[in-house]
Design a protein around this motif. Structure first.
Motif, PDB file in Angstrom:
ATOM      1  N   HIS A   6       0.833  -1.188   0.000  1.00 51.97           N
ATOM      2  CA  HIS A   6       0.000   0.000   0.000  1.00 51.97           C
ATOM      3  C   HIS A   6       0.871   1.242   0.000  1.00 51.97           C
ATOM      4  O   HIS A   6       1.934   1.278   0.601  1.00 51.97           O
ATOM      5  N   SER A  10      -2.746   5.800   0.329  1.00 55.14           N
ATOM      6  CA  SER A  10      -3.820   4.884   0.693  1.00 55.14           C
ATOM      7  C   SER A  10      -3.917   4.741   2.202  1.00 55.14           C
ATOM      8  O   SER A  10      -5.004   4.733   2.769  1.00 55.14           O
ATOM      9  N   SER A  36      -9.586  -6.831   0.200  1.00 58.45           N
ATOM     10  CA  SER A  36      -8.643  -6.897  -0.923  1.00 58.45           C
ATOM     11  C   SER A  36      -8.131  -8.311  -1.133  1.00 58.45           C
ATOM     12  O   SER A  36      -7.936  -8.756  -2.267  1.00 58.45           O
ATOM     13  N   GLU A  70      -8.381   2.582  -2.262  1.00 54.70           N
ATOM     14  CA  GLU A  70      -7.877   1.489  -3.112  1.00 54.70           C
ATOM     15  C   GLU A  70      -8.525   1.594  -4.496  1.00 54.70           C
ATOM     16  O   GLU A  70      -9.291   0.727  -4.936  1.00 54.70           O
ATOM     17  N   ARG A  73      -7.933  -1.185  -7.288  1.00 56.77           N
ATOM     18  CA  ARG A  73      -8.719  -2.399  -7.022  1.00 56.77           C
ATOM     19  C   ARG A  73     -10.184  -2.186  -7.365  1.00 56.77           C
ATOM     20  O   ARG A  73     -10.838  -3.061  -7.939  1.00 56.77           O
TER      21      ARG A  73
END
Length: 366
Positions: A6, A10, A36, A70, A73
Motif C-alpha cells: 500500500h 492509501s 482486498s 484502493e 482495485r
C-alpha cells in the motif's frame, strides 16, 4: 491487479476511516486488507473464499475499496462487470467463485443490474478518472435499458427476468428503492458525459413515486427490515417523511446493544442490515443513532478485520458461519459517510442527484 503493498496515500485515506468507538485506523486498514485479499486477479469480489459473486454485493465491496483509497482495485472490479455484461445489458444473478466468469444462476435481477451505476458514479467522484467513465458509460447505459425493460405500469420494477427470458411481474420494495437510487446515479452520469436521457428521467420519477406512495404495488415483505429502511437509505424518502418511517418500526427491528434484526420475528441481528440502517440514519441527520448502531455490531468483528454476517443473541452464537465482503464493505461505507467522505456522501446523501420527473398522479396507474 494491484499488489498487496500500500502507498502512503492509501494509508492516509484509510486513517480517515477511523471513527471513535467503531473503528481505529489500524482496524480500518485490516478490514480493507481483508476485502482486498478476497478479490480475484480478474477483479471479481466474491462473498468469501469458496463462495459465489453477485453483481450487487460485488459493487458494494468495490465502493468500500474506493472509500479506503484502493482505487485501482475498485476500478478492476468495475472492469470485471464491463467484461462480463450480457448482450442485453444484464448480469446473471450469481457467478461461481472458482470460475467467476461462469454463471450459476441464469436469472437476471433488476436491482443487481441497476446498482453498478451507483458504483461507477462513486468511483468517478472519487478519482475524477474520465477515461474510466468513458469506458464504463456504455456498460451503464446498456444496464439501464435492461432494468427499464422490467418497469411495470405503476412505476415499480419487476424484480427478475428468468433464464428463459420470462419477466417476473412481481416487484420488491427494497429492490425498487435500490433501483431508484441507481437510476438517479445513472442520470448524474448521463449529465457528466453530455447525453440527455429524457426517458430515464420519466422512469426515475415514476419509480420514486411508486416507492414513496404505493406500497400496494409491492410484494408484502414487511417482516424484513430492509423493506422498512430502504426507501430512506436509497434516498426516495427524506425529511419528516423519512424520520417518521424510521421511528414507526424502530422497536420491531432494532435490538439495543446488538444491532438490527434481519427478520422481525427472529432473534438474529445482521451486520449488513445494521450498517445500512446506520447509513439511512446518517442520511436524515440522526448521526448519534447511526454511530450507536455501528458500535453495537462491533461484536461481529473478527481480529483480522473480517465481519461475521450475523449473530443469534439468545444463543451467543455467530450465524451463518461465514464472513462476507459485503458486510465488511457496508460497515466501511457507513463509516465513510459519517466521516464526510465526499463521494460516499454524494451517492447516499443524494441531495444533488437528479430527481427525475414526478408523474402526474391524475394519470398514475396501479
Amino acid at each position: 491487479m494491484p499488489t498487496p503493498e500500500h502507498t502512503g496515500r492509501s494509508d492516509e485515506r484509510t486513517g480517515r476511516l477511523a471513527l471513535p468507538g467503531v473503528l481505529t485506523a489500524d482496524e480500518a486498514r485490516a478490514t480493507v486488507d481483508w476485502i482486498s485479499g478476497r478479490q480475484r486477479p480478474d477483479g471479481a469480489i466474491p462473498w468469501f473464499d469458496g463462495h459465489h459473486l453477485d453483481p450487487w454485493d460485488h459493487v458494494e465491496a468495490a465502493m468500500a475499496l474506493d472509500a479506503a483509497g484502493e482505487h485501482a482495485r475498485a476500478a478492476a472490479a468495475y472492469h470485471w462487470l464491463a467484461d462480463h455484461q450480457n448482450a442485453d445489458g444484464s448480469w446473471y444473478a450469481a457467478y461461481a467463485e472458482g470460475d467467476p466468469g461462469r454463471p450459476t444462476d441464469l436469472g437476471r435481477e433488476s436491482n443487481f443490474c441497476a446498482y453498478p451505476a451507483v458504483g461507477v458514479l462513486h468511483h468517478h467522484l472519487a478519482t475524477g478518472d474520465d477515461a474510466f467513465l468513458e469506458r464504463m458509460w456504455p456498460t451503464v447505459r446498456a444496464a439501464v435499458a435492461f432494468v427499464l425493460g422490467l418497469q411495470r405500469d405503476g412505476g415499480q420494477l419487476g424484480w427478475r427476468r428468468e433464464a428463459d427470458g420470462r419477466a417476473v411481474p412481481d416487484a420488491l420494495l427494497t429492490g425498487s428503492a435500490s433501483g431508484h437510487q441507481a437510476l438517479r446515479c445513472a442520470l448524474a452520469l448521463a449529465e457528466r458525459v453530455g447525453e440527455a436521457q429524457p426517458d430515464w428521467e420519466v422512469a426515475t420519477g415514476r419509480l420514486g413515486h411508486a416507492v414513496r406512495a404505493h406500497p400496494e404495488l409491492f410484494l408484502d415483505k414487511s417482516r424484513y427490515s430492509m423493506d422498512w429502511y430502504y426507501p430512506v437509505l436509497a434516498g426516495a424518502m427524506r425529511g419528516d417523511e423519512a424520520a417518521e418511517r424510521l421511528a414507526a418500526r424502530w422497536d420491531e427491528f432494532v435490538v439495543p446493544g446488538f444491532g438490527v434484526r434481519c427478520v422481525r420475528e427472529n432473534p438474529w441481528v445482521t451486520g449488513g442490515e445494521s450498517a445500512e440502517l446506520a447509513l439511512a440514519l446518517w442520511s436524515v441527520g440522526q448521526r448519534e443513532r447511526a454511530v450507536e448502531i455501528l458500535r453495537a455490531i462491533g461484536r461481529l468483528r473478527a481480529p483480522d478485520g473480517r465481519y461475521w454476517t450475523g449473530y443469534v443473541y439468545p444463543d451467543d452464537a455467530f450465524w451463518p458461519v461465514e464472513h462476507t465482503t459485503w458486510t465488511a464493505g457496508s460497515v466501511l461505507l457507513a463509516v465513510a459517510a459519517l466521516l464526510g467522505d465526499p463521494p460516499t456522501t454524494a451517492v447516499f446523501g443524494a441531495r444533488e442527484l437528479p430527481e427525475g420527473l414526478e408523474p402526474d398522479c391524475r394519470t398514475c396507474r396501479a
